[in-house]
Design an enzyme around this catalytic site. Structure first.
Site, short mmCIF file in Angstrom:
data_model
loop_
_atom_site.label_atom_id
_atom_site.label_comp_id
_atom_site.label_asym_id
_atom_site.label_seq_id
_atom_site.Cartn_x
_atom_site.Cartn_y
_atom_site.Cartn_z
N SER A 152 0.87 -1.18 0.00
CA SER A 152 0.00 0.00 0.00
C SER A 152 0.90 1.22 0.00
O SER A 152 2.03 1.17 0.48
CB SER A 152 -0.85 0.02 1.27
N TYR A 165 -1.67 -1.07 10.10
CA TYR A 165 -1.75 -1.37 8.66
C TYR A 165 -0.50 -0.86 7.94
O TYR A 165 0.11 -1.58 7.14
CB TYR A 165 -3.01 -0.72 8.09
#
Ligand code: NAD
Length: 272
Positions: A152, A165
């Protein structure tokens, strides 16, 4: 011979493939003649994605898998090898975030429960490592393959709020480099390991965070994202697929151990 993006006859294993981004990858790889094993925790959804691909003339199979359970991945491996044969492409797409692991007005960093952080770290990082242990070994024995991890842009410069995350995706980038070196040095120089780092893709899940339900206008977070994206818009799921085809095919035959941001320039822009 020119550069070849051809994937006809290859076999791909995709985890998280019942999800929004990886189901799009599954469909588009199938359109290019790839036999796709659609692996997901949600077995019914995986079978639906596979059935839709088969209905339009592609070749796919849904397999229920928990990327946090080695026996479950081994079971999936046995099914894939029996039905489709050698695995050419592995996409580690299973991942995601959880509200309880995210800071907000109601949740200070200092109060985030360990279990929530552990959940996010396990799903994104450990799930990628465990799946690579099983299918990477298949590739090591074959002496060929391309692994594509889904990171990401939050792994590069962390986004606000998503603490676990971001760290887990940064760990995926590090592992992408580590495993590329390991597999080349110890098993085969014909195996490549890379990652893509998607930026803001407007999906059903984040739609109402980014678009005001009543007015259809951008929310404050949505406005901030677009302002910080030189291309001035969100990405679409299909805009990840070109890089996946490139990384899976011989067209990227000397590309190894890299993380490709696909973010409209977001990670290149300091905001000034
Ligand atoms: P999604 O929630 O639609 O898909 C994730 C899939 O993973 C789901 O189908 C879910 O059932 C599956 N899954 C969850 N736990 C699992 C487990 N233990 N074993 C096997 N499968 C499991 O999410 P998405 O938006 O399509 O995201 C796909 C990947 O892309 C994720 O790794 C995500 O972190 C990453 N990503 C998404 C975005 C975005 O904007 N959507 C941006 C950057 C990165």
């Amino acid at each position: 011979m020119g550069v070849s993006f051809d994937l006809t006859g290859k076999v791909a294993v995709i985890t998280g493939a019942a999800g929004i981004l990886c189901s799009e990858m599954a469909r588009q790889l199938a359109e290019r003649g790839v036999s796709v094993a659609v692996l997901d925790l949600l077995g019914d959804k995986a079978e639906k994605v596979a059935a839709d691909i088969n209905a339009i003339g592609g070749k796919a199979m849904g397999v229920q898998v928990d990327v946090l359970d080695r026996n479950s991945i081994i079971n999936a491996r046995d099914i894939v090898l029996k039905e489709f044969g050698p695995v050419d492409i592995l996409i580690n797409g299973a991942g995601g975030n959880k509200k309880e692991a995210t800071t907000s007005d109601d949740m200070s960093f200092f109060d985030i429960p360990l279990e929530a952080l552990q959940w996010v770290f396990d799903l994104n990082f450990i799930g990628t490592v465990l799946t690579t242990q099983v299918f990477g070994k298949v590739m090591a024995e074959q002496g060929s393959g391309s692994i594509i991890n889904i990171s990401s842009l939050s792994s590069l410069t962390p986004l606000t709020r998503v603490v676990g995350y971001s760290a887990a995706k940064a760990a995926i980038n590090n592992f992408t480099q580590w495993f590329a070196v390991y597999i080349n040095q110890n098993y085969s120089t014909s195996i490549r390991v890379n990652a893509i780092a998607p930026g803001f893709i407007l999906t059903q899940q984040n739609y109402f965070l980014l678009v005001d339900e009543k007015t259809g206008q951008d929310t404050e977070r949505g406005k901030a994202i677009k302002k910080n994206t030189p291309m001035g818009r969100y990405g679409k799921p299909e805009e990840l697929v070109g890089a996946v085809i490139w990384l899976a095919s011989d067209a990227s035959s000397f590309v190894n151990g890299v993380v490709i941001p696909i973010d409209g320039g977001f990670s290149a822009f300091a905001g000034v």
